[in-house]
Write an enzyme that holds these catalytic residues in place. Structure first.
Site, PDB file in Angstrom:
ATOM      1  N   ASP A 194      47.682  75.490   3.812  1.00 54.39           N
ATOM      2  CA  ASP A 194      47.127  75.814   2.479  1.00 54.39           C
ATOM      3  C   ASP A 194      48.147  75.710   1.335  1.00 54.39           C
ATOM      4  O   ASP A 194      48.223  76.620   0.492  1.00 54.39           O
ATOM      5  CB  ASP A 194      46.515  77.226   2.495  1.00 54.39           C
ATOM      6  CG  ASP A 194      45.432  77.406   3.538  1.00 54.39           C
ATOM      7  OD1 ASP A 194      45.134  76.439   4.259  1.00 54.39           O
ATOM      8  OD2 ASP A 194      44.883  78.519   3.644  1.00 54.39           O
ATOM      9  N   ASP A 222      42.223  75.288   2.483  1.00 56.93           N
ATOM     10  CA  ASP A 222      41.192  76.280   2.213  1.00 56.93           C
ATOM     11  C   ASP A 222      40.158  75.584   1.321  1.00 56.93           C
ATOM     12  O   ASP A 222      40.522  74.994   0.290  1.00 56.93           O
ATOM     13  CB  ASP A 222      41.863  77.460   1.472  1.00 56.93           C
ATOM     14  CG  ASP A 222      41.265  78.812   1.804  1.00 56.93           C
ATOM     15  OD1 ASP A 222      40.799  79.018   2.939  1.00 56.93           O
ATOM     16  OD2 ASP A 222      41.278  79.688   0.897  1.00 56.93           O
ATOM     17  N   HIS A 228      36.414  76.315   0.004  1.00 59.40           N
ATOM     18  CA  HIS A 228      35.259  77.214  -0.068  1.00 59.40           C
ATOM     19  C   HIS A 228      34.124  76.662  -0.946  1.00 59.40           C
ATOM     20  O   HIS A 228      34.391  76.128  -2.031  1.00 59.40           O
ATOM     21  CB  HIS A 228      35.681  78.548  -0.681  1.00 59.40           C
ATOM     22  CG  HIS A 228      36.705  79.309   0.108  1.00 59.40           C
ATOM     23  ND1 HIS A 228      36.555  79.622   1.435  1.00 59.40           N
ATOM     24  CD2 HIS A 228      37.901  79.851  -0.265  1.00 59.40           C
ATOM     25  CE1 HIS A 228      37.605  80.325   1.849  1.00 59.40           C
ATOM     26  NE2 HIS A 228      38.446  80.461   0.841  1.00 59.40           N
ATOM     27  N   HIS A 268      38.686  81.051  -5.467  1.00 59.01           N
ATOM     28  CA  HIS A 268      39.865  80.196  -5.265  1.00 59.01           C
ATOM     29  C   HIS A 268      39.496  79.049  -4.333  1.00 59.01           C
ATOM     30  O   HIS A 268      38.559  79.166  -3.541  1.00 59.01           O
ATOM     31  CB  HIS A 268      41.026  81.009  -4.651  1.00 59.01           C
ATOM     32  CG  HIS A 268      40.709  81.511  -3.283  1.00 59.01           C
ATOM     33  ND1 HIS A 268      39.960  82.643  -3.049  1.00 59.01           N
ATOM     34  CD2 HIS A 268      40.993  80.992  -2.061  1.00 59.01           C
ATOM     35  CE1 HIS A 268      39.801  82.810  -1.747  1.00 59.01           C
ATOM     36  NE2 HIS A 268      40.412  81.824  -1.124  1.00 59.01           N
ATOM     37  N   LYS A 286      38.917  74.539   6.107  1.00 57.44           N
ATOM     38  CA  LYS A 286      38.454  75.819   6.651  1.00 57.44           C
ATOM     39  C   LYS A 286      37.874  76.661   5.534  1.00 57.44           C
ATOM     40  O   LYS A 286      38.142  76.405   4.354  1.00 57.44           O
ATOM     41  CB  LYS A 286      39.617  76.539   7.342  1.00 57.44           C
ATOM     42  CG  LYS A 286      40.752  76.872   6.388  1.00 57.44           C
ATOM     43  CD  LYS A 286      41.936  77.442   7.136  1.00 57.44           C
ATOM     44  CE  LYS A 286      43.032  77.890   6.222  1.00 57.44           C
ATOM     45  NZ  LYS A 286      42.675  78.989   5.329  1.00 57.44           N
ATOM     46  N   CYS A 346      47.224  83.446   5.688  1.00 65.10           N
ATOM     47  CA  CYS A 346      46.804  82.278   6.467  1.00 65.10           C
ATOM     48  C   CYS A 346      47.892  81.767   7.406  1.00 65.10           C
ATOM     49  O   CYS A 346      47.590  81.323   8.509  1.00 65.10           O
ATOM     50  CB  CYS A 346      46.265  81.200   5.544  1.00 65.10           C
ATOM     51  SG  CYS A 346      44.667  81.715   4.862  1.00 65.10           S
TER      52      CYS A 346
HETATM   53  C1  VGL Z   1      44.347  82.664   1.835  1.00 70.12           C
HETATM   54  C2  VGL Z   1      43.336  84.559   1.030  1.00 70.12           C
HETATM   55  C3  VGL Z   1      42.138  83.895   0.942  1.00 70.12           C
HETATM   56  C4  VGL Z   1      45.603  81.995   2.332  1.00 70.12           C
HETATM   57  C5  VGL Z   1      43.149  81.990   1.771  1.00 70.12           C
HETATM   58  O1  VGL Z   1      45.658  80.746   2.356  1.00 70.12           O
HETATM   59  O2  VGL Z   1      46.531  82.730   2.703  1.00 70.12           O
HETATM   60  N1  VGL Z   1      44.429  83.950   1.478  1.00 70.12           N
HETATM   61  N2  VGL Z   1      42.054  82.617   1.313  1.00 70.12           N
HETATM   62 ZN    ZN Z   2      40.333  81.485   0.902  1.00 72.71          ZN
END
Ligand code: VGL
Ligand code: ZN
Length: 201
Positions: A8, A46, A48, A81, A106, A151
């Site tokens: 990420d 990430d 979403h 995010h 993901k 993550c």
């Molecule tokens: C993450 C919070 C929500 C990360 C991803 O990549 O650490 N943290 N989504």
């Molecule tokens: Zn996230």
């Protein structure tokens, strides 16, 4: 075979992003420097949908960082995010993506979050990463990325459970919450992970 996992490394986790990690940008030159020492480089992203269940905006009356029950799992609520195809979901522009052979997305299911690059938070579905790595004859993984305490941490736990020799490059990870990161690193060490500075790679 030895693989580098970039977890990420996306704009929303960098300073100025929607869920910024303090010092998140400092890991990028470190990653760029070690990339060529690996047989394989893989990234997670990430990714979403706009109405994702981990977003506080999907829960009227709730604020970011509140904790709720999301379909039976404890869920910290986040600011919106890494919305699919938004600039915040892009990889850091200074990250050298040329050697990245595959990207595992993901957090695409609105009903469940996915911190680990291997599985969703309920371990209900896999992303396919572990089988992909085994198919490439990878036995050792080195983790880098953001956020170190979320993550990267959960990806490292799953890497251990999946039987990979698991390493963390400490200066190539930065946590959202530095106060709890040391305990998480201790947990990883206790479970058999190896922690290194990038000069060890
Ligand atoms: C993450 C919070 C929500 C990360 C991803 O990549 O650490 N943290 N989504
Ligand atoms: Zn996230």
């Amino acid at each position: 075979m030895k693989a580098l996992l970039l977890i990420d490394v996306q704009n929303d986790f960098l300073p100025g992003g929607a869920l910024a990690v303090l010092g998140g940008d400092t890991i990028i030159p470190v990653i760029n420097r070690v990339l060529d020492r690996f047989d394989l480089v893989v990234a997670s992203q990430d990714w979403h949908p706009p109405d994702h269940g981990s977003f506080a905006s999907s829960h009227p009356g709730r604020q970011p960082f509140d904790v709720v029950d999301l379909h039976g799992l404890e869920q910290t609520l986040w600011p919106d995010h890494c919305v699919q195809a938004s600039p915040g979901a892009d990889f850091a522009p200074d990250l050298d993506m040329r050697p990245v052979e595959a990207i595992f997305r993901k957090g695409t299911d609105p009903e469940i979050d996915s911190y680990s690059a291997f599985h969703d938070n309920g371990h209900r579905k896999t992303t396919g990463l572990a089988d992909y790595l085994r198919g490439k004859r990878v036995d050792r993984v080195w983790l880098t990325g953001l956020a170190g305490d979320i993550c990267v941490y959960f990806s490292a736990l799953d890497a251990l459970t999946e039987g990979f020799e698991t390493h963390l490059i400490l200066d190539a990870c930065q946590p959202l919450d530095p106060a709890t990161f040391n305990d998480k690193l201790t947990t990883l060490k206790t479970k058999g992970a190896h922690l290194h500075p990038s000069t060890d790679v």
